[in-house]
Design a protein around this motif. Structure first.
Motif, PDB file in Angstrom:
ATOM      1  N   ILE A 143       0.845  -1.198   0.000  1.00  0.00           N
ATOM      2  CA  ILE A 143       0.000   0.000   0.000  1.00  0.00           C
ATOM      3  C   ILE A 143       0.880   1.248   0.000  1.00  0.00           C
ATOM      4  O   ILE A 143       0.620   2.213  -0.731  1.00  0.00           O
ATOM      5  CB  ILE A 143      -0.944   0.001   1.220  1.00  0.00           C
ATOM      6  N   ARG A 144       1.942   1.223   0.782  1.00  0.00           N
ATOM      7  CA  ARG A 144       2.842   2.390   0.826  1.00  0.00           C
ATOM      8  C   ARG A 144       3.520   2.581  -0.535  1.00  0.00           C
ATOM      9  O   ARG A 144       3.678   3.704  -1.017  1.00  0.00           O
ATOM     10  CB  ARG A 144       3.884   2.211   1.928  1.00  0.00           C
ATOM     11  N   GLU A 145       3.918   1.480  -1.170  1.00  0.00           N
ATOM     12  CA  GLU A 145       4.523   1.568  -2.497  1.00  0.00           C
ATOM     13  C   GLU A 145       3.554   2.206  -3.492  1.00  0.00           C
ATOM     14  O   GLU A 145       3.936   3.060  -4.302  1.00  0.00           O
ATOM     15  CB  GLU A 145       4.925   0.171  -2.980  1.00  0.00           C
ATOM     16  N   ALA A 146       2.293   1.803  -3.433  1.00  0.00           N
ATOM     17  CA  ALA A 146       1.288   2.358  -4.342  1.00  0.00           C
ATOM     18  C   ALA A 146       1.105   3.857  -4.108  1.00  0.00           C
ATOM     19  O   ALA A 146       0.891   4.623  -5.052  1.00  0.00           O
ATOM     20  CB  ALA A 146      -0.044   1.636  -4.148  1.00  0.00           C
ATOM     21  N   ALA A 147       1.191   4.272  -2.859  1.00  0.00           N
ATOM     22  CA  ALA A 147       1.018   5.687  -2.534  1.00  0.00           C
ATOM     23  C   ALA A 147       2.235   6.524  -2.926  1.00  0.00           C
ATOM     24  O   ALA A 147       2.095   7.702  -3.270  1.00  0.00           O
ATOM     25  CB  ALA A 147       0.733   5.845  -1.040  1.00  0.00           C
ATOM     26  N   LEU A 148       3.423   5.928  -2.899  1.00  0.00           N
ATOM     27  CA  LEU A 148       4.647   6.681  -3.167  1.00  0.00           C
ATOM     28  C   LEU A 148       4.736   7.191  -4.608  1.00  0.00           C
ATOM     29  O   LEU A 148       5.391   8.201  -4.869  1.00  0.00           O
ATOM     30  CB  LEU A 148       5.879   5.799  -2.889  1.00  0.00           C
ATOM     31  N   GLU A 149       4.067   6.512  -5.526  1.00  0.00           N
ATOM     32  CA  GLU A 149       4.249   6.815  -6.951  1.00  0.00           C
ATOM     33  C   GLU A 149       3.911   8.247  -7.330  1.00  0.00           C
ATOM     34  O   GLU A 149       4.535   8.841  -8.189  1.00  0.00           O
ATOM     35  CB  GLU A 149       3.401   5.859  -7.803  1.00  0.00           C
ATOM     36  N   ASP A 150       2.903   8.824  -6.683  1.00  0.00           N
ATOM     37  CA  ASP A 150       2.359  10.094  -7.157  1.00  0.00           C
ATOM     38  C   ASP A 150       2.780  11.320  -6.355  1.00  0.00           C
ATOM     39  O   ASP A 150       2.332  12.419  -6.644  1.00  0.00           O
ATOM     40  CB  ASP A 150       0.826  10.018  -7.171  1.00  0.00           C
ATOM     41  N   PHE A 151       3.626  11.130  -5.340  1.00  0.00           N
ATOM     42  CA  PHE A 151       3.926  12.260  -4.464  1.00  0.00           C
ATOM     43  C   PHE A 151       5.396  12.639  -4.510  1.00  0.00           C
ATOM     44  O   PHE A 151       6.273  11.806  -4.706  1.00  0.00           O
ATOM     45  CB  PHE A 151       3.507  11.944  -3.019  1.00  0.00           C
ATOM     46  N   ARG A 152       5.657  13.925  -4.272  1.00  0.00           N
ATOM     47  CA  ARG A 152       7.022  14.450  -4.310  1.00  0.00           C
ATOM     48  C   ARG A 152       7.337  15.188  -3.025  1.00  0.00           C
ATOM     49  O   ARG A 152       6.544  15.244  -2.100  1.00  0.00           O
ATOM     50  CB  ARG A 152       7.191  15.402  -5.508  1.00  0.00           C
ATOM     51  N   ASP A 153       8.522  15.801  -3.029  1.00  0.00           N
ATOM     52  CA  ASP A 153       8.992  16.617  -1.894  1.00  0.00           C
ATOM     53  C   ASP A 153       9.013  15.785  -0.620  1.00  0.00           C
ATOM     54  O   ASP A 153       9.465  14.660  -0.632  1.00  0.00           O
ATOM     55  CB  ASP A 153       8.144  17.881  -1.750  1.00  0.00           C
ATOM     56  N   GLU A 154       8.496  16.339   0.472  1.00  0.00           N
ATOM     57  CA  GLU A 154       8.645  15.641   1.753  1.00  0.00           C
ATOM     58  C   GLU A 154       7.540  14.626   1.996  1.00  0.00           C
ATOM     59  O   GLU A 154       7.639  13.792   2.899  1.00  0.00           O
ATOM     60  CB  GLU A 154       8.665  16.656   2.912  1.00  0.00           C
ATOM     61  N   LEU A 155       6.479  14.661   1.194  1.00  0.00           N
ATOM     62  CA  LEU A 155       5.331  13.795   1.480  1.00  0.00           C
ATOM     63  C   LEU A 155       5.667  12.304   1.489  1.00  0.00           C
ATOM     64  O   LEU A 155       5.205  11.578   2.387  1.00  0.00           O
ATOM     65  CB  LEU A 155       4.192  14.087   0.499  1.00  0.00           C
ATOM     66  N   PRO A 156       6.468  11.768   0.534  1.00  0.00           N
ATOM     67  CA  PRO A 156       6.786  10.334   0.606  1.00  0.00           C
ATOM     68  C   PRO A 156       7.388   9.909   1.948  1.00  0.00           C
ATOM     69  O   PRO A 156       7.092   8.822   2.447  1.00  0.00           O
ATOM     70  CB  PRO A 156       7.788  10.145  -0.542  1.00  0.00           C
TER      71      PRO A 156
ATOM     72  N   ALA B 247      -6.689   1.096  -5.948  1.00  0.00           N
ATOM     73  CA  ALA B 247      -6.722   0.192  -7.108  1.00  0.00           C
ATOM     74  C   ALA B 247      -5.340  -0.364  -7.407  1.00  0.00           C
ATOM     75  O   ALA B 247      -5.174  -1.558  -7.705  1.00  0.00           O
ATOM     76  CB  ALA B 247      -7.271   0.954  -8.318  1.00  0.00           C
ATOM     77  N   ARG B 248      -4.342   0.505  -7.320  1.00  0.00           N
ATOM     78  CA  ARG B 248      -2.957   0.098  -7.590  1.00  0.00           C
ATOM     79  C   ARG B 248      -2.488  -0.929  -6.552  1.00  0.00           C
ATOM     80  O   ARG B 248      -1.869  -1.944  -6.885  1.00  0.00           O
ATOM     81  CB  ARG B 248      -2.075   1.349  -7.544  1.00  0.00           C
ATOM     82  N   ALA B 249      -2.791  -0.658  -5.291  1.00  0.00           N
ATOM     83  CA  ALA B 249      -2.360  -1.556  -4.215  1.00  0.00           C
ATOM     84  C   ALA B 249      -3.103  -2.882  -4.270  1.00  0.00           C
ATOM     85  O   ALA B 249      -2.512  -3.950  -4.058  1.00  0.00           O
ATOM     86  CB  ALA B 249      -2.580  -0.887  -2.860  1.00  0.00           C
ATOM     87  N   ARG B 250      -4.397  -2.825  -4.561  1.00  0.00           N
ATOM     88  CA  ARG B 250      -5.206  -4.051  -4.566  1.00  0.00           C
ATOM     89  C   ARG B 250      -4.658  -5.070  -5.563  1.00  0.00           C
ATOM     90  O   ARG B 250      -4.590  -6.277  -5.268  1.00  0.00           O
ATOM     91  CB  ARG B 250      -6.664  -3.717  -4.903  1.00  0.00           C
TER      92      ARG B 250
END
Length: 342
Positions: free
Chosen positions: A217-230, A301-304
């Motif tokens: 789930i964390r991998e799926a979330a990392l794809e779209d964010f930049r800067d300090e958010l990841p 969807a990506r994580a699932r």
């Protein structure tokens, strides 16, 4: 971490069989996790272009007729800026104290910098642990550039590991194109002791499914964010259970006087996953959820898809986004987001 006392299994007690622990280290984004997955032959570690993706010691297990390697993929060693960073460095140091050899990952497409020298300095304190230099991402450079990189790496070992005789081995590799991945495994196997197998043949990792699911789930979330958010993202699986659900299938068949449709009800397994994505601020929560929850649906969807590959069942995934203020710097909040063991 010293897992040399992991439960042994009677298989492969023949003389000459080797088994042991290898730690893969390197600065963040040096290709450790990608190489771990290539060596094991399946995904046991999440990967991302974002630095400091790996936050846990993850183990991938390679079993052959001649050896068994337990690869320990560690967080990237770096100069820490937060309490989490300090704890992760401590975790790496503890891991290095309990392995048979170390594979140092150095990307072929990047020059040797202060971060690499910092890590080699840490490795120089290991007295009897051989260090194998693995020049990763070899596919990203020309043969000439790769040759020059190998010379620079050799010089680094001769200079900073002089008391150890430099690097024990020097191997270029590309996990992406499968260049010399098998060679890396064979070389590493030479540095583990004679031993029976430590894990069953069919075991590829000793990580709990809930931890693996949280990482996907964390991998799926990392794809779209930049800067300090990841770096501010953490995921906790709060509940995971398997149930059966009714599934209706239909089939067309010729009944002589025309086509007939038959319906059959069967039981199919489905895994329910309830997970929380933690961030450090309310503004980050809004970004992760997105307009009309579109971003959160994309992550889900990506994580699932990846979780279904891991578990081998259909998955119902319920994601919530929560705030744990400044969790990377607050020990209490770190425990809340799943780092109670650091």
């Amino acid at each position: 971490m010293n897992d040399h006392h992991a439960p042994q299994h009677p298989a492969d007690n023949a003389p000459g069989y080797r088994a042991g622990f290898i730690s893969l280290v390197g600065r963040p984004n040096a290709g450790k996790s990608t190489l771990t997955n290539a060596l094991v032959g399946t995904k046991v570690a999440i990967t991302s272009s974002k630095p400091q993706t790996t936050r846990r010691v993850l183990r991938g297990i390679i079993s052959t007729e001649d050896y068994q390697l337990i690869l320990v993929d560690t967080p990237g060693l770096h100069r820490p800026r937060t309490l989490l960073g300090e704890k992760l460095n401590d975790l790496v140091a503890e891991t290095l104290a309990g392995v048979d050899a170390v594979g140092l990952c150095l990307p072929a497409d990047e020059t040797i910098g202060p971060g690499d020298r910092f890590i080699v300095t840490q490795l120089s304190y290991l007295k009897d642990t051989p260090v194998i230099a693995l020049v990763t991402k070899a596919d990203k450079v020309t043969k000439q550039h790769l040759g020059e990189k190998l010379l620079h790496v050799q010089a680094l070992g001769d200079e900073m590991l002089a008391e150890h005789g430099g690097f024990a081995e020097l191997v270029p590799v590309s996990a992406l194109t499968d260049f010399q991945v098998d060679t890396v495994a064979t070389v590493l196997a030479n540095y583990v002791p004679e031993s029976p197998k430590l894990y069953p043949d069919d075991e590829l990792t000793d990580e709990a499914d809930t931890v693996m699911v949280a990482e996907l789930i964390r991998e799926a979330a990392l794809e779209d964010f930049r800067d300090e958010l990841p770096h501010s993202l953490a995921v906790v699986v709060e509940e995971m259970s398997l149930r059966e659900r009714d599934e209706e299938t239909t089939a067309q068949h010729d009944a002589g006087d025309g086509q007939r449709t038959s319906r059959r009800h069967t039981k199919a397994p489905i895994t329910d996953v309830y997970a929380a994505i933690y961030v450090e601020r309310d503004s980050q929560k809004a970004i992760v959820i997105g307009t009309k929850a579109a971003q959160l649906r994309t992550i889900g969807a990506r994580a699932r898809a990846e979780i279904e590959k891991l578990l081998g069942t259909k998955v119902y995934l319920d994601l919530r986004v929560k705030v744990a203020k400044e969790w990377q710097r607050d020990p209490k909040q770190m425990r809340r987001v799943g780092f109670e063991d650091l």
